[in-house]
Design a protein around this motif. Structure first.
Motif, short mmCIF file in Angstrom:
data_model
loop_
_atom_site.label_atom_id
_atom_site.label_comp_id
_atom_site.label_asym_id
_atom_site.label_seq_id
_atom_site.Cartn_x
_atom_site.Cartn_y
_atom_site.Cartn_z
N GLY A 41 0.80 -1.22 0.00
CA GLY A 41 0.00 0.00 0.00
C GLY A 41 0.83 1.26 0.00
O GLY A 41 0.34 2.33 -0.39
N SER A 42 2.05 1.17 0.44
CA SER A 42 2.94 2.32 0.49
C SER A 42 4.37 1.82 0.65
O SER A 42 4.58 0.73 1.19
CB SER A 42 2.58 3.24 1.66
N ARG A 43 5.31 2.59 0.21
CA ARG A 43 6.71 2.21 0.37
C ARG A 43 7.16 2.52 1.79
O ARG A 43 6.85 3.56 2.35
CB ARG A 43 7.59 2.98 -0.62
N ILE A 44 7.92 1.59 2.38
CA ILE A 44 8.33 1.78 3.76
C ILE A 44 9.56 2.68 3.89
O ILE A 44 9.98 3.00 4.99
CB ILE A 44 8.64 0.43 4.47
N SER A 45 10.13 3.07 2.76
CA SER A 45 11.37 3.84 2.82
C SER A 45 11.21 5.16 3.58
O SER A 45 12.18 5.69 4.11
CB SER A 45 11.87 4.12 1.40
N SER A 46 10.00 5.67 3.66
CA SER A 46 9.77 6.93 4.37
C SER A 46 9.24 6.72 5.79
O SER A 46 8.87 7.69 6.45
CB SER A 46 8.80 7.81 3.58
N TYR A 47 9.19 5.48 6.24
CA TYR A 47 8.67 5.16 7.57
C TYR A 47 9.78 4.73 8.52
O TYR A 47 10.72 4.03 8.11
CB TYR A 47 7.66 4.01 7.49
N VAL A 48 9.64 5.12 9.77
CA VAL A 48 10.39 4.47 10.84
C VAL A 48 9.67 3.15 11.11
O VAL A 48 8.46 3.15 11.38
CB VAL A 48 10.45 5.33 12.11
N MET A 49 10.42 2.06 11.05
CA MET A 49 9.82 0.74 11.25
C MET A 49 10.23 0.19 12.62
O MET A 49 11.33 0.45 13.11
CB MET A 49 10.29 -0.22 10.16
N GLY A 50 9.34 -0.59 13.19
CA GLY A 50 9.66 -1.12 14.51
C GLY A 50 8.99 -2.45 14.77
O GLY A 50 8.06 -2.85 14.08
N TRP A 51 9.54 -3.13 15.76
CA TRP A 51 8.94 -4.36 16.29
C TRP A 51 8.60 -4.10 17.75
O TRP A 51 9.42 -3.57 18.50
CB TRP A 51 9.89 -5.54 16.17
N TYR A 52 7.40 -4.50 18.13
CA TYR A 52 6.94 -4.42 19.50
C TYR A 52 6.45 -5.81 19.90
O TYR A 52 6.20 -6.66 19.04
CB TYR A 52 5.81 -3.40 19.63
N ARG A 53 6.30 -6.03 21.19
CA ARG A 53 5.77 -7.31 21.63
C ARG A 53 4.86 -7.12 22.83
O ARG A 53 5.00 -6.16 23.58
CB ARG A 53 6.90 -8.28 21.96
N GLN A 54 3.95 -8.06 22.98
CA GLN A 54 3.04 -8.04 24.12
C GLN A 54 2.91 -9.44 24.67
O GLN A 54 2.42 -10.35 23.98
CB GLN A 54 1.67 -7.50 23.71
N ALA A 55 3.37 -9.61 25.88
CA ALA A 55 3.27 -10.88 26.57
C ALA A 55 1.92 -10.95 27.28
O ALA A 55 1.31 -9.92 27.58
CB ALA A 55 4.41 -11.03 27.56
N PRO A 56 1.45 -12.14 27.58
CA PRO A 56 0.16 -12.29 28.27
C PRO A 56 0.13 -11.51 29.58
O PRO A 56 1.04 -11.62 30.40
CB PRO A 56 0.07 -13.80 28.52
N GLY A 57 -0.90 -10.69 29.74
CA GLY A 57 -1.06 -9.94 30.96
C GLY A 57 -0.17 -8.72 31.09
O GLY A 57 -0.16 -8.06 32.13
N LYS A 58 0.57 -8.40 30.04
CA LYS A 58 1.48 -7.26 30.09
C LYS A 58 1.16 -6.26 28.99
O LYS A 58 0.46 -6.57 28.03
CB LYS A 58 2.93 -7.73 29.96
#
Length: 119
Positions: A26-43
């Motif tokens: 849908g769009s090129r990522i070259s202009s985006y800051v990209m990240g990984w996040y995580r969510q553990a159960p109950g957190k």
């Protein structure tokens, strides 16, 4: 807007490795800051790593030296290489793409991919 689809999660033993991928459309990522996040159960959801448009990276202290974030703008894909996995890395991992243009912030999330680390 950009659509994000994560893949590569699964079950792995402690000490093992996994590589997550986040394919964008849908769009090129070259202009985006990209990240990984995580969510553990109950957190709450927490930052894992980010990579700026110029390639500079930032990591949570808990994953420094074990995880590596990278981006391939030609493939419109972001990766998270996870080594020396621990049980506390068990979580749903989400890809994020964010940019601000003319004062408007565009913040996009994927659906997440689960990672389970067995001890």
């Amino acid at each position: 807007q950009v659509q994000l689809v994560e893949s590569g999660g699964g079950l792995v033993q402690a000490g093992g490795s996994l590589k997550l991928s986040c394919a964008a459309s849908g769009s090129r990522i070259s202009s985006y800051v990209m990240g990984w996040y995580r969510q553990a159960p109950g957190k709450q959801r927490e930052l894992v790593a980010t990579i700026a448009t110029g390639g500079s990276t930032n990591y949570a202290d808990s994953v420094k030296g074990r995880f590596t974030i990278s981006r391939d703008n030609a493939k419109n894909t972001v990766y998270l290489q996870m080594n020396s996995l621990k049980s506390e890395d068990t979580a749903v991992y989400y890809c994020n793409a964010i940019r601000t243009t003319f004062g408007q912030t565009y913040n996009n999330w994927g659906q997440g991919t689960p990672v389970t680390v067995s001890s």
